[in-house]
Enzyme design. Sequence first.
Site, mmCIF file in Angstrom:
data_model
loop_
_atom_site.group_PDB
_atom_site.id
_atom_site.type_symbol
_atom_site.label_atom_id
_atom_site.label_comp_id
_atom_site.label_asym_id
_atom_site.label_seq_id
_atom_site.Cartn_x
_atom_site.Cartn_y
_atom_site.Cartn_z
ATOM 1 N N ALA A 10 -5.131 10.444 15.421
ATOM 2 C CA ALA A 10 -4.993 10.204 16.861
ATOM 3 C C ALA A 10 -5.173 8.726 17.175
ATOM 4 O O ALA A 10 -5.667 8.348 18.227
ATOM 5 C CB ALA A 10 -6.022 11.043 17.624
ATOM 6 N N VAL A 13 -0.530 5.028 16.258
ATOM 7 C CA VAL A 13 0.766 5.694 16.072
ATOM 8 C C VAL A 13 0.680 7.149 16.552
ATOM 9 O O VAL A 13 1.534 7.608 17.319
ATOM 10 C CB VAL A 13 1.217 5.673 14.586
ATOM 11 C CG1 VAL A 13 2.556 6.391 14.436
ATOM 12 C CG2 VAL A 13 1.334 4.243 14.070
ATOM 13 N N ASP A 33 -7.877 14.566 14.586
ATOM 14 C CA ASP A 33 -8.450 13.357 13.974
ATOM 15 C C ASP A 33 -9.830 13.716 13.447
ATOM 16 O O ASP A 33 -10.417 14.730 13.842
ATOM 17 C CB ASP A 33 -8.556 12.224 15.015
ATOM 18 C CG ASP A 33 -8.606 10.839 14.362
ATOM 19 O OD1 ASP A 33 -7.582 10.125 14.372
ATOM 20 O OD2 ASP A 33 -9.687 10.471 13.823
ATOM 21 N N ARG A 82 -2.405 -1.638 7.782
ATOM 22 C CA ARG A 82 -2.707 -2.845 6.992
ATOM 23 C C ARG A 82 -3.225 -3.992 7.854
ATOM 24 O O ARG A 82 -3.054 -3.988 9.077
ATOM 25 C CB ARG A 82 -1.493 -3.281 6.188
ATOM 26 C CG ARG A 82 -0.242 -3.528 6.979
ATOM 27 C CD ARG A 82 0.885 -3.805 6.010
ATOM 28 N NE ARG A 82 2.167 -3.718 6.684
ATOM 29 C CZ ARG A 82 3.172 -4.523 6.431
ATOM 30 N NH1 ARG A 82 3.056 -5.481 5.533
ATOM 31 N NH2 ARG A 82 4.319 -4.375 7.079
ATOM 32 N N ARG A 88 2.211 -3.054 2.461
ATOM 33 C CA ARG A 88 1.998 -1.615 2.675
ATOM 34 C C ARG A 88 1.462 -0.971 1.399
ATOM 35 O O ARG A 88 0.664 -0.048 1.441
ATOM 36 C CB ARG A 88 3.305 -0.936 3.088
ATOM 37 C CG ARG A 88 3.829 -1.400 4.432
ATOM 38 C CD ARG A 88 5.096 -0.661 4.807
ATOM 39 N NE ARG A 88 5.632 -1.108 6.083
ATOM 40 C CZ ARG A 88 6.530 -2.087 6.202
ATOM 41 N NH1 ARG A 88 6.979 -2.709 5.133
ATOM 42 N NH2 ARG A 88 6.974 -2.444 7.402
ATOM 43 N N ASN A 95 -5.091 5.485 1.404
ATOM 44 C CA ASN A 95 -4.340 6.478 2.173
ATOM 45 C C ASN A 95 -3.996 7.708 1.348
ATOM 46 O O ASN A 95 -3.805 8.796 1.897
ATOM 47 C CB ASN A 95 -3.092 5.843 2.793
ATOM 48 C CG ASN A 95 -3.453 4.986 4.004
ATOM 49 O OD1 ASN A 95 -4.605 4.996 4.440
ATOM 50 N ND2 ASN A 95 -2.495 4.255 4.535
ATOM 51 N N VAL A 118 4.250 9.609 8.131
ATOM 52 C CA VAL A 118 4.322 8.325 8.838
ATOM 53 C C VAL A 118 3.363 7.309 8.196
ATOM 54 O O VAL A 118 3.543 6.101 8.314
ATOM 55 C CB VAL A 118 3.984 8.492 10.349
ATOM 56 C CG1 VAL A 118 4.288 7.209 11.128
ATOM 57 C CG2 VAL A 118 4.765 9.647 10.972
ATOM 58 N N ARG A 151 14.653 -2.356 14.030
ATOM 59 C CA ARG A 151 14.335 -3.801 14.001
ATOM 60 C C ARG A 151 15.616 -4.599 13.755
ATOM 61 O O ARG A 151 15.891 -5.590 14.436
ATOM 62 C CB ARG A 151 13.289 -4.070 12.902
ATOM 63 C CG ARG A 151 11.915 -3.559 13.315
ATOM 64 C CD ARG A 151 10.856 -3.748 12.246
ATOM 65 N NE ARG A 151 9.555 -3.360 12.811
ATOM 66 C CZ ARG A 151 8.568 -2.835 12.117
ATOM 67 N NH1 ARG A 151 8.682 -2.629 10.819
ATOM 68 N NH2 ARG A 151 7.428 -2.521 12.716
ATOM 69 N N HIS A 175 10.424 1.694 2.090
ATOM 70 C CA HIS A 175 9.960 1.020 3.304
ATOM 71 C C HIS A 175 9.027 -0.116 2.883
ATOM 72 O O HIS A 175 7.818 0.018 2.880
ATOM 73 C CB HIS A 175 9.205 2.043 4.150
ATOM 74 C CG HIS A 175 8.751 1.537 5.478
ATOM 75 N ND1 HIS A 175 9.556 0.841 6.342
ATOM 76 C CD2 HIS A 175 7.549 1.657 6.111
ATOM 77 C CE1 HIS A 175 8.874 0.549 7.435
ATOM 78 N NE2 HIS A 175 7.660 1.027 7.322
HETATM 79 N N1 APR Z 1 -8.004 13.194 8.951
HETATM 80 C C1 APR Z 1 -7.568 12.967 10.206
HETATM 81 N N2 APR Z 1 -7.488 11.738 10.745
HETATM 82 C C2 APR Z 1 -7.845 10.698 9.985
HETATM 83 C C3 APR Z 1 -8.304 10.866 8.655
HETATM 84 C C4 APR Z 1 -8.367 12.187 8.149
HETATM 85 N N3 APR Z 1 -8.781 12.443 6.909
HETATM 86 N N4 APR Z 1 -8.590 9.644 8.163
HETATM 87 C C5 APR Z 1 -8.315 8.744 9.126
HETATM 88 N N5 APR Z 1 -7.884 9.388 10.241
HETATM 89 C C6 APR Z 1 -7.515 8.821 11.536
HETATM 90 C C7 APR Z 1 -8.423 7.692 11.974
HETATM 91 O O1 APR Z 1 -9.644 8.180 12.479
HETATM 92 C C8 APR Z 1 -7.568 7.003 13.044
HETATM 93 O O2 APR Z 1 -7.850 7.516 14.338
HETATM 94 O O3 APR Z 1 -6.234 8.231 11.495
HETATM 95 C C9 APR Z 1 -6.140 7.356 12.632
HETATM 96 C C10 APR Z 1 -5.310 6.145 12.253
HETATM 97 O O4 APR Z 1 -5.101 5.407 13.399
HETATM 98 P P1 APR Z 1 -5.049 3.805 13.434
HETATM 99 O O5 APR Z 1 -6.186 3.263 12.667
HETATM 100 O O6 APR Z 1 -4.858 3.402 14.850
HETATM 101 O O7 APR Z 1 -3.729 3.476 12.573
HETATM 102 P P2 APR Z 1 -2.205 3.535 13.080
HETATM 103 O O8 APR Z 1 -1.783 2.207 13.584
HETATM 104 O O9 APR Z 1 -2.031 4.730 13.937
HETATM 105 O O10 APR Z 1 -1.464 3.746 11.673
HETATM 106 C C11 APR Z 1 -1.590 4.955 10.963
HETATM 107 O O11 APR Z 1 0.665 4.879 10.159
HETATM 108 O O12 APR Z 1 2.237 3.207 10.387
HETATM 109 C C12 APR Z 1 1.287 3.778 9.548
HETATM 110 O O13 APR Z 1 0.550 1.964 8.124
HETATM 111 C C13 APR Z 1 0.193 2.800 9.186
HETATM 112 O O14 APR Z 1 -0.802 4.166 7.476
HETATM 113 C C14 APR Z 1 -0.921 3.735 8.824
HETATM 114 C C15 APR Z 1 -0.700 4.947 9.748
#
Ligand code: APR
Length: 309
Positions: A10, A13, A33, A82, A88, A95, A118, A151, A175
């Site tokens: 959550a 993205v 999340d 990142r 990436r 991840n 994603v 892009r 990607h």
């Molecule tokens: N289960 C559920 N949620 C999780 C887990 C898990 N095991 N581990 C991490 N998360 C949640 C985090 O708590 C966080 O809220 O995933 C979310 C990731 O959000 P952001 O840190 O804002 O990252 P974001 O910009 O959304 O990118 C997420 O998409 O584009 C790709 O490279 C990017 O790998 C990254 C992913």
Amino acid sequence: MRKKVSVIGAGNVGGTLAQRVAEKGYADVVLVDIIEGLPQGKGLDMLQTGPITGSDAKVIGTNSYEETANSDIVAITSGVPRKPGMSRDDLVLTNMNIVKSVTEQVVKYSPNCIIIMVANPLDAMTQLALHVSKLPRDRVFGQSGILDTARFRTFVAQELDVSVEDVHACILGGHGDTMVAIPRLTTVGGIPITELLPQETISKIVDRTVKGGGEIVSLLKTGSAFYAPAAATAQMIESVLLDKKRILPCAVYLDGEYGIKGVVVGVPAKLGKNGIEQVIELKLTPEESRALRKSAEAVEELVRVMRLG
Ligand code: APR
């Protein structure tokens, strides 16, 4: 009955994606999340946009997977974004653990869902989810090509001062830095850009496209792009839910197409209610073929690092 879309993660993205899907009104949305309160708070906030946007979609946020049961589509955005200076690929080990455990939970409750990956590194994470879920390749694929081509399309439209709507682009491969832009199949109103722009300009645009994610990371400093990645994923979800059968670039496990077997890379595909309904195989020049093979090898290297066995 409305369809059900679950969005895992959550964050930037996931939150943006959930909102886009909820706004359309054709699917209920479950946002998951690990952070307590985050998906619940965002979900409730999104639900309250319904009276304003005219959407009756139900949105809930949760820390457990029970509410995701029987999802039609699950988008996995959980993972670390990142930081400046990172590629990436640097995210692979972190991840990998997140995506593995998330995928296990997802298929436990939705054994027949379609998974759209994603999280980065995108192709490797898609391959991991395919491996862990044991679902067929038509039901586990990744979002990257729509973003990369968006892009490319943006920069071409800017350069020529034309509508983005008339620009269509072709990019194949992983990607990352090895993605393969195909300018001869990139068109403006049906005219290849090779007829409209000098080679030098095209090369600059391709280079900026390849480094497009990094450009945003270095501006944001604390995260990576999310508006366009979320919009791209929403477009894939729409093509599946509405069985639109759009031809979109998707990260798909290749089984001999393009002479590549056993690895996920980006190719044009038909996306409908069954997921990947067809992989479109283009006739490539020897140079393009070589570049695509090189890109597939870069993904294979990451897959090796994950030791999927
Ligand atoms: N289960 C559920 N949620 C999780 C887990 C898990 N095991 N581990 C991490 N998360 C949640 C985090 O708590 C966080 O809220 O995933 C979310 C990731 O959000 P952001 O840190 O804002 O990252 P974001 O910009 O959304 O990118 C997420 O998409 O584009 C790709 O490279 C990017 O790998 C990254 C992913």
